[in-house]
Scaffold this motif. Structure first.
Motif, PDB file in Angstrom:
ATOM      1  N   THR A  37      25.644  -5.677  43.472  1.00 31.21           N
ATOM      2  CA  THR A  37      26.289  -6.970  43.646  1.00 31.21           C
ATOM      3  C   THR A  37      26.349  -7.701  42.306  1.00 31.21           C
ATOM      4  O   THR A  37      25.546  -7.458  41.414  1.00 31.21           O
ATOM      5  CB  THR A  37      25.516  -7.835  44.654  1.00 31.21           C
ATOM      6  OG1 THR A  37      24.184  -8.006  44.195  1.00 31.21           O
ATOM      7  CG2 THR A  37      25.511  -7.192  46.027  1.00 31.21           C
ATOM      8  N   GLY A  38      27.314  -8.569  42.169  1.00 31.19           N
ATOM      9  CA  GLY A  38      27.439  -9.351  40.944  1.00 31.19           C
ATOM     10  C   GLY A  38      27.821  -8.531  39.729  1.00 31.19           C
ATOM     11  O   GLY A  38      27.636  -8.965  38.604  1.00 31.19           O
ATOM     12  N   GLY A  39      28.310  -7.312  39.960  1.00 27.71           N
ATOM     13  CA  GLY A  39      28.728  -6.469  38.843  1.00 27.71           C
ATOM     14  C   GLY A  39      27.593  -5.737  38.152  1.00 27.71           C
ATOM     15  O   GLY A  39      27.793  -5.145  37.084  1.00 27.71           O
ATOM     16  N   SER A  40      26.394  -5.752  38.727  1.00 22.99           N
ATOM     17  CA  SER A  40      25.271  -5.036  38.110  1.00 22.99           C
ATOM     18  C   SER A  40      25.463  -3.527  38.277  1.00 22.99           C
ATOM     19  O   SER A  40      26.319  -3.070  39.028  1.00 22.99           O
ATOM     20  CB  SER A  40      23.944  -5.470  38.731  1.00 22.99           C
ATOM     21  OG  SER A  40      23.770  -4.877  40.000  1.00 22.99           O
ATOM     22  N   SER A  41      24.623  -2.779  37.596  1.00 24.09           N
ATOM     23  CA  SER A  41      24.710  -1.318  37.687  1.00 24.09           C
ATOM     24  C   SER A  41      23.997  -0.785  38.931  1.00 24.09           C
ATOM     25  O   SER A  41      23.811   0.424  39.067  1.00 24.09           O
ATOM     26  CB  SER A  41      24.127  -0.684  36.428  1.00 24.09           C
ATOM     27  OG  SER A  41      22.760  -1.057  36.280  1.00 24.09           O
ATOM     28  N   GLY A  42      23.593  -1.656  39.828  1.00 25.99           N
ATOM     29  CA  GLY A  42      22.996  -1.229  41.091  1.00 25.99           C
ATOM     30  C   GLY A  42      21.577  -0.737  40.943  1.00 25.99           C
ATOM     31  O   GLY A  42      20.699  -1.448  40.454  1.00 25.99           O
ATOM     32  N   VAL A  43      21.353   0.508  41.338  1.00 23.88           N
ATOM     33  CA  VAL A  43      20.014   1.089  41.346  1.00 23.88           C
ATOM     34  C   VAL A  43      19.411   1.107  39.942  1.00 23.88           C
ATOM     35  O   VAL A  43      18.230   0.786  39.769  1.00 23.88           O
ATOM     36  CB  VAL A  43      20.042   2.511  41.961  1.00 23.88           C
ATOM     37  CG1 VAL A  43      18.693   3.183  41.828  1.00 23.88           C
ATOM     38  CG2 VAL A  43      20.458   2.440  43.429  1.00 23.88           C
ATOM     39  N   ASP A  44      20.194   1.430  38.941  1.00 26.88           N
ATOM     40  CA  ASP A  44      19.667   1.437  37.566  1.00 26.88           C
ATOM     41  C   ASP A  44      19.178   0.056  37.162  1.00 26.88           C
ATOM     42  O   ASP A  44      18.131  -0.084  36.525  1.00 26.88           O
ATOM     43  CB  ASP A  44      20.733   1.910  36.581  1.00 26.88           C
ATOM     44  CG  ASP A  44      21.054   3.386  36.728  1.00 26.88           C
ATOM     45  OD1 ASP A  44      20.189   4.131  37.224  1.00 26.88           O
ATOM     46  OD2 ASP A  44      22.168   3.769  36.342  1.00 26.88           O
TER      47      ASP A  44
END
Length: 67
Positions: A37-44
Motif C-alpha cells: 500500500t502507498g506505493g511501498s515495495s510490500g514484503v521487502d
C-alpha cells in the motif's frame, strides 16, 4: 525499580517484534511479491523494518547479566 521498568520495556518490545514477524508472514502469504500500500515495495519494505525495539536496553541488560 528501574530494573523492572527496563525489563517491562524489553518484554513489550518482544511482543511488538513478534507481532511484526507475524504481520510480515501474513502479508507475504497475502500479496507475495506485489507492491504494498502507498506505493511501498510490500514484503521487502516490511522485512527491512522487522527489528527489535530498545536495542540500548538490550545491550545494557546483557552487560548486567554477564557482570
Amino acid at each position: 525499580m528501574l530494573h523492572r521498568l527496563a525489563e517491562a520495556l524489553v518484554d513489550l518490545g518482544n511482543g511488538y517484534w513478534h507481532w511484526k514477524v507475524a504481520h510480515l508472514a501474513l502479508v507475504s502469504k497475502m500479496i507475495g511479491e506485489q507492491d504494498g500500500t502507498g506505493g511501498s515495495s510490500g514484503v521487502d519494505f516490511l522485512a527491512r523494518r522487522v527489528t527489535r525495539p530498545f536495542p540500548e536496553l538490550r545491550r545494557l541488560r546483557g552487560k548486567v547479566h554477564h557482570s
